[in-house]
Scaffold this motif. Structure first.
Motif, PDB file in Angstrom:
ATOM      1  N   LEU A  28      35.311  18.118 -15.377  1.00 26.48           N
ATOM      2  CA  LEU A  28      36.379  18.245 -14.384  1.00 26.48           C
ATOM      3  C   LEU A  28      36.261  19.625 -13.777  1.00 26.48           C
ATOM      4  N   GLY A  29      36.311  19.711 -12.430  1.00 26.30           N
ATOM      5  CA  GLY A  29      36.124  21.017 -11.812  1.00 26.30           C
ATOM      6  C   GLY A  29      36.812  21.147 -10.474  1.00 26.30           C
ATOM      7  N   ILE A  30      36.782  22.371  -9.964  1.00 27.80           N
ATOM      8  CA  ILE A  30      37.320  22.670  -8.636  1.00 27.80           C
ATOM      9  C   ILE A  30      36.395  23.671  -7.962  1.00 27.80           C
ATOM     10  N   ASP A  31      36.082  23.427  -6.700  1.00 24.79           N
ATOM     11  CA  ASP A  31      35.267  24.320  -5.878  1.00 24.79           C
ATOM     12  C   ASP A  31      36.051  24.750  -4.648  1.00 24.79           C
ATOM     13  N   PHE A  32      35.728  25.936  -4.153  1.00 23.84           N
ATOM     14  CA  PHE A  32      36.247  26.433  -2.882  1.00 23.84           C
ATOM     15  C   PHE A  32      35.068  26.813  -2.001  1.00 23.84           C
ATOM     16  N   SER A  33      35.301  26.857  -0.691  1.00 23.71           N
ATOM     17  CA  SER A  33      34.227  27.143   0.248  1.00 23.71           C
ATOM     18  C   SER A  33      34.739  28.037   1.367  1.00 23.71           C
ATOM     19  N   ASP A  34      33.841  28.888   1.884  1.00 25.04           N
ATOM     20  CA  ASP A  34      34.206  29.703   3.052  1.00 25.04           C
ATOM     21  C   ASP A  34      33.697  29.081   4.352  1.00 25.04           C
ATOM     22  N   SER A  35      33.277  27.818   4.309  1.00 24.99           N
ATOM     23  CA  SER A  35      32.751  27.147   5.501  1.00 24.99           C
ATOM     24  C   SER A  35      33.872  26.830   6.488  1.00 24.99           C
ATOM     25  N   ASP A  36      33.718  27.270   7.725  1.00 24.79           N
ATOM     26  CA  ASP A  36      34.622  26.900   8.818  1.00 24.79           C
ATOM     27  C   ASP A  36      33.880  27.053  10.140  1.00 24.79           C
ATOM     28  N   PHE A  37      34.357  26.375  11.165  1.00 18.92           N
ATOM     29  CA  PHE A  37      33.701  26.462  12.467  1.00 18.92           C
ATOM     30  C   PHE A  37      34.637  25.963  13.548  1.00 18.92           C
ATOM     31  N   CYS A  38      34.328  26.335  14.784  1.00 14.12           N
ATOM     32  CA  CYS A  38      34.990  25.813  15.981  1.00 14.12           C
ATOM     33  C   CYS A  38      33.914  25.230  16.893  1.00 14.12           C
ATOM     34  N   ASN A  39      34.243  24.092  17.512  1.00 15.37           N
ATOM     35  CA  ASN A  39      33.262  23.405  18.338  1.00 15.37           C
ATOM     36  C   ASN A  39      33.983  22.691  19.475  1.00 15.37           C
ATOM     37  N   SER A  40      33.416  22.740  20.662  1.00 12.19           N
ATOM     38  CA  SER A  40      33.976  22.004  21.797  1.00 12.19           C
ATOM     39  C   SER A  40      33.602  20.534  21.669  1.00 12.19           C
ATOM     40  N   ILE A  41      34.603  19.657  21.810  1.00 12.33           N
ATOM     41  CA  ILE A  41      34.307  18.228  21.745  1.00 12.33           C
ATOM     42  C   ILE A  41      34.288  17.588  23.131  1.00 12.33           C
ATOM     43  N   ASP A  42      34.727  18.292  24.123  1.00 14.30           N
ATOM     44  CA  ASP A  42      34.451  17.960  25.520  1.00 14.30           C
ATOM     45  C   ASP A  42      34.686  19.248  26.299  1.00 14.30           C
ATOM     46  N   GLU A  43      34.867  19.169  27.597  1.00 14.81           N
ATOM     47  CA  GLU A  43      34.953  20.388  28.395  1.00 14.81           C
ATOM     48  C   GLU A  43      36.264  21.139  28.218  1.00 14.81           C
ATOM     49  N   VAL A  44      37.297  20.465  27.723  1.00 20.06           N
ATOM     50  CA  VAL A  44      38.612  21.122  27.706  1.00 20.06           C
ATOM     51  C   VAL A  44      39.262  21.158  26.324  1.00 20.06           C
ATOM     52  N   GLU A  45      38.672  20.528  25.314  1.00 24.38           N
ATOM     53  CA  GLU A  45      39.251  20.562  23.971  1.00 24.38           C
ATOM     54  C   GLU A  45      38.327  21.308  23.006  1.00 24.38           C
ATOM     55  N   GLU A  46      38.942  22.134  22.165  1.00 25.83           N
ATOM     56  CA  GLU A  46      38.192  22.835  21.128  1.00 25.83           C
ATOM     57  C   GLU A  46      38.746  22.446  19.762  1.00 25.83           C
ATOM     58  N   LEU A  47      37.846  22.081  18.864  1.00 28.48           N
ATOM     59  CA  LEU A  47      38.223  21.649  17.527  1.00 28.48           C
ATOM     60  C   LEU A  47      37.755  22.688  16.514  1.00 28.48           C
ATOM     61  N   CYS A  48      38.674  23.133  15.648  1.00 22.20           N
ATOM     62  CA  CYS A  48      38.347  24.075  14.585  1.00 22.20           C
ATOM     63  C   CYS A  48      38.669  23.433  13.239  1.00 22.20           C
ATOM     64  N   LEU A  49      37.708  23.507  12.327  1.00 20.93           N
ATOM     65  CA  LEU A  49      37.865  22.922  11.001  1.00 20.93           C
ATOM     66  C   LEU A  49      37.575  23.974   9.939  1.00 20.93           C
ATOM     67  N   GLU A  50      38.333  23.914   8.852  1.00 23.40           N
ATOM     68  CA  GLU A  50      38.128  24.817   7.727  1.00 23.40           C
ATOM     69  C   GLU A  50      38.143  24.009   6.430  1.00 23.40           C
ATOM     70  N   ALA A  51      37.064  24.118   5.652  1.00 27.11           N
ATOM     71  CA  ALA A  51      37.004  23.440   4.354  1.00 27.11           C
ATOM     72  C   ALA A  51      37.826  24.226   3.339  1.00 27.11           C
ATOM     73  N   ARG A  52      38.556  23.488   2.504  1.00 25.76           N
ATOM     74  CA  ARG A  52      39.368  24.134   1.477  1.00 25.76           C
ATOM     75  C   ARG A  52      38.897  23.664   0.100  1.00 25.76           C
TER      76      ARG A  52
END
Length: 212
Positions: free
Chosen positions: A81-105
């Motif tokens: 049984l375990g738990i991991d954390f990550s510093d992975s995150d990013f922002c990316n345009s999904i079309d010309e006017v929307e920006e999506l930002c995701l952060e792994a926890r």
């Protein structure tokens, strides 16, 4: 000479089952290493549909508890049984006017492993189990046509992997393993838009632990 030879044979015979017990018992470890998360996003609102994908490399760290027992000389089965954390995150345009930002926890996982003792202090093993990973999301409409939103959610998944574990004495051990996790889809919705995220994860993790 015959007495010495007899004593030596007896010591080897006694040591062989003891070596097979080296990987028995309760263990606790600290983990860290390479963490790569791949996410695919499908976006829909009243005006547009779009998709985006991203692969983000980062650092993962965490802790694991486990218990192993010998089912035969040189072969172990165990649970963890375990738990991991990550510093992975990013922002990316999904079309010309929307920006999506995701952060792994955090990623919580549980599973079972089986291993073969290939040397007196070396174990090669495979593992398989259940994972649950959290992610935070922010969607920003750069033209303010639709309402921005941020949310978080967790995704169920399955992981599998393999590794090598090395004893450094009666209590201390180290290991190196590769783990691949496949997550289920994660759905987000606002009054103006919907977003579906599909993801997977690759990890190369080193661990240092104590066995009791």
């Amino acid at each position: 000479m015959k007495v010495l030879l007899s004593v030596s044979v007896a010591m080897v015979a006694l040591a062989t089952p003891a070596a097979a017990q080296d990987f028995d018992g309760f263990r606790v470890e600290a983990r860290g290493g390479y963490d790569s998360i791949t996410l695919d996003a499908e976006y829909d609102d009243a005006l547009t549909s779009a998709s985006a994908d991203n692969n983000e490399d980062g650092f993962g760290f965490g802790a694991e508890l486990g218990y192993d027992f010998a089912v035969s000389p040189g072969f172990i089965l165990g649970g963890y049984l375990g738990i991991d954390f990550s510093d992975s995150d990013f922002c990316n345009s999904i079309d010309e006017v929307e920006e999506l930002c995701l952060e792994a926890r955090q990623n919580i996982y549980i599973g079972a492993r089986g291993g073969v003792q290939v040397a007196p202090s070396t174990l090669v093993y495979g593992k398989f189990g259940y994972s649950n990973g959290d992610v935070d999301l922010e969607l920003d409409d750069l033209e303010d046509i639709i309402e921005d939103f941020d949310d978080s959610g967790s995704r169920d998944g399955w992981h599998f992997g393999a590794g090598v574990e090395q004893n450094f004495g009666p209590m201390f051990y180290g290991k190196l393993e590769y783990v691949y996790t496949i997550y289920s889809d994660l759905d987000f919705a606002s009054p103006d838009a919907t977003l579906v995220i599909d993801g997977n994860r690759s990890q190369i993790m080193a661990g240092l632990g104590l066995r009791f």
